[in-house]
Enzyme design. Structure first.
Site, PDB file in Angstrom:
ATOM      1  CG  HIS A   1     130.877  39.470   3.908  1.00 24.08           C
ATOM      2  ND1 HIS A   1     129.788  40.222   3.499  1.00 24.08           N
ATOM      3  CD2 HIS A   1     130.363  38.328   4.437  1.00 24.08           C
ATOM      4  CE1 HIS A   1     128.682  39.562   3.786  1.00 24.08           C
ATOM      5  NE2 HIS A   1     128.994  38.420   4.366  1.00 24.08           N
TER       6      HIS A   1
ATOM      7  CB  CYS B   1     137.471  32.426   5.355  1.00 30.89           C
ATOM      8  SG  CYS B   1     137.571  30.706   5.892  1.00 30.89           S
ATOM      9  CB  SER B   2     134.314  36.528   3.181  1.00 32.80           C
ATOM     10  OG  SER B   2     133.587  36.132   4.317  1.00 32.80           O
TER      11      SER B   2
ATOM     12  CB  CYS C   1     124.816  38.037   4.407  1.00 37.34           C
ATOM     13  SG  CYS C   1     125.971  37.422   5.643  1.00 37.34           S
TER      14      CYS C   1
END
Ligand SMILES: [Zn+2]
Lengths: 144, 381
Positions: free
Chosen positions: B330, B202-203, B82
């Site tokens: 994301h 949660c993203s 990430c």
């Protein structure tokens, strides 16, 4: 038929490389202990991840007891994986930390206690691979 | 003249799902927007740093140039979990810092599938997911959160409040995937994925891209770009230092603390001087632990910080006013540069409804499994 075309007979293996299944004797979890800094790690290693020592890292068998350090209750997973289950982090007595399934406790956060003592048990699992090999895995169970 | 490095142009596309487009097309769009932001063209760029994770071996940077102009400049493709986009940005920063180039382009882009990320088991043997615990990202970050619960008694409700806050912030950000309020009951009542992370904690998997043009001080002055320039005060990148539980339980704390310490030292300032933060809220549980990892409060006080609203827009230290990964979305390789865009926009005073008043110094943070962490500190020139 050439020998190359013959498949080896199915065997029993560990679900992870550090679960050793010796030809004779009980299956066990393999660890390493550094002779320089004393760190115990999961798995067989040549070099110590903590201090970098390249000599004196010796194989040890991990203990079959430990304490629950952490957990989560998994409710959604990939297709075919039965849910809910408890994914647990266990500090092994004498060193090493494992992630595995905690059995014998309701998958309810209120019923799971940090630091509860557990046994680390090794059992066959129903899954086989495409070559017909059987597998052993380790699980955690509350120790009373 | 100093060898300071400045962000002179930056932009991001509105995050969303673009299955009909390619990764280089997405990257090209953000690249052109960032170039337009500073009035430069690809012919002014001396190098391209491209961050993308899922097509890491497919020359995304070169393919972006095929979309916007093949000038023959060097291309570096980065992949670092990430922290991929932030790593591309940092490579550009280092090249200018070293005096190799005066002006470079950094692009992060990603196209995400839907569904769970992570999970155990490889090509050998049998899959271990669900057999030996879980390696999915919601579970990995559930462990991160419950470790905080274990130490400090942090509650499900406190974790859920992070999501409420970030979704609220995203209603002020037209480039976020979602602009939707999520009241606490809705967050806590959503489908439980991995306790304590519900679906709304949660993203969001989205496609996206972001880009930044980096420039030496000399060149920025020459080009007359200092007016909106933002100085890179610090750039830190770390891998996970050894901690005893690291292999069983990925350690996102030690790697972040090391990056934060390095960045604060490089910038010569502390967390008290930072006016806004974009941190890696890939899951609601993650945001709380990073409050402490980044020094926004003492260890054990993160629950209080979310309860008292100090990290909301208008609070003492606003966090993720973009909506964060939880609501902005994301796209892994784009996230690091999208954070730079967000903070830069505030430091320029151009963030509209979500502007953090008087922001002079901002910090960005990303941390990826494996682990890799990048922290950047930016300051209005
Ligand atoms: Zn050692």
């Amino acid at each position: 038929m050439s020998a190359a075309g013959v498949k080896p007979a199915p065997t029993t293996k560990g679900a992870v490389p550090f679960l050793k299944v010796p030809k004779e004797g009980e299956p066990y979890l393999a660890g390493s202990k550094c002779g320089k800094c004393g760190e115990v790690a999961v798995g067989t290693r040549e070099t110590c991840g903590r201090c970098g020592a390249r000599q004196g890292v010796e194989p040890v068998k991990l203990a079959s007891t430990g304490k629950l350090y952490n957990f989560t209750v998994v409710h959604r997973n990939f297709p075919g994986v039965p849910v809910p289950f408890i994914s647990a982090i266990v500090d092994v007595d004498g060193g090493g930390t494992l992630k595995g399934n905690l059995l014998g406790v309701d998958p309810d956060p209120a019923k799971i206690k940090f630091d509860m003592p557990v046994n680390i048990v090794i059992r066959p699992v129903p899954q086989k691979d495409k070559d017909g090999n059987s597998y052993l895995a380790y699980f955690f169970e509350p120790r009373n | 003249m100093s060898n300071d490095v400045y962000v002179v142009g930056t932009d991001m596309i509105k995050f969303g799902r673009f299955p009909e487009r390619s990764v280089p097309e997405l990257g090209a769009q953000a690249a052109l927007m960032a170039l337009d932001d500073c009035g430069l063209t690809i012919h002014d760029m001396q190098a391209l740093y491209s961050g993308n994770l899922f097509e890491a071996s497919a020359g995304v940077g070169q393919r972006i140039l095929r979309e916007i102009g093949q000038t023959g400049i060097p291309v570096v493709n980065t992949a670092n979990a990430c922290a991929t986009g932030a790593t591309a940005f940092r490579e550009g920063w280092m090249a200018i810092k070293a005096g190799i180039y005066d002006v470079v382009l950094c692009v992060g882009s990603e196209q995400m599938g839907s569904g769970l990320l992570g999970g155990g088991g490889g090509s050998k043997g049998i899959p271990t997911e669900g057999l030996l615990g879980s390696g999915t990202m919601p579970s990995v970050f559930a462990h991160v959160g419950l470790e905080h619960t274990r130490q400090y008694g942090t509650t499900f409700e406190q974790f859920a409040k992070v999501s409420v806050k970030n979704h609220h912030h995203s209603t002020l950000n037209p480039k976020a995937m979602y602009q939707k309020e999520t009241p606490l009951e809705e967050v806590m009542g959503a489908e439980m994925i991995s306790y304590p992370n519900t679906k709304l904690m949660c993203s969001v998997n989205v496609d996206g891209s972001a880009a930044a043009v980096l420039c030496s001080e000399k060149k920025a002055r020459e080009l007359g770009l200092m007016g909106r320039a933002v100085k890179v005060r610090a750039s830190a990148l770390t891998s996970d230092p050894y901690t005893p539980r690291n292999i069983a339980m990925m350690d996102f704390n030690a790697v972040t603390r090391l990056a934060a310490k390095t960045a604060y030292e490089m910038a010569g300032l502390g967390p008290d001087e930072v006016d806004l933060i974009e941190l890696h809220d890939c899951f609601a549980t993650a945001e709380l632990v990073h409050y402490e990892n980044l020094g926004l409060c003492k260890d054990g006080e993160a629950g209080r910080l979310i309860d008292t609203g100090e990290t909301q827009l208008g609070g003492r230290i606003p966090v993720n006013v973009s909506g964060g990964l939880l609501s902005k979305g994301h796209p892994l390789g784009a996230t690091g540069i999208a954070n730079i865009y967000e903070v830069t926009t505030h430091l320029r005073g151009e963030a509209g409804n979500r502007q953090v008043d008087g922001a002079r110094i901002g910090l960005t943070h990303v941390v990826g499994a494996g682990s890799a962490c990048a922290v950047h500190i930016l300051e209005k020139a």
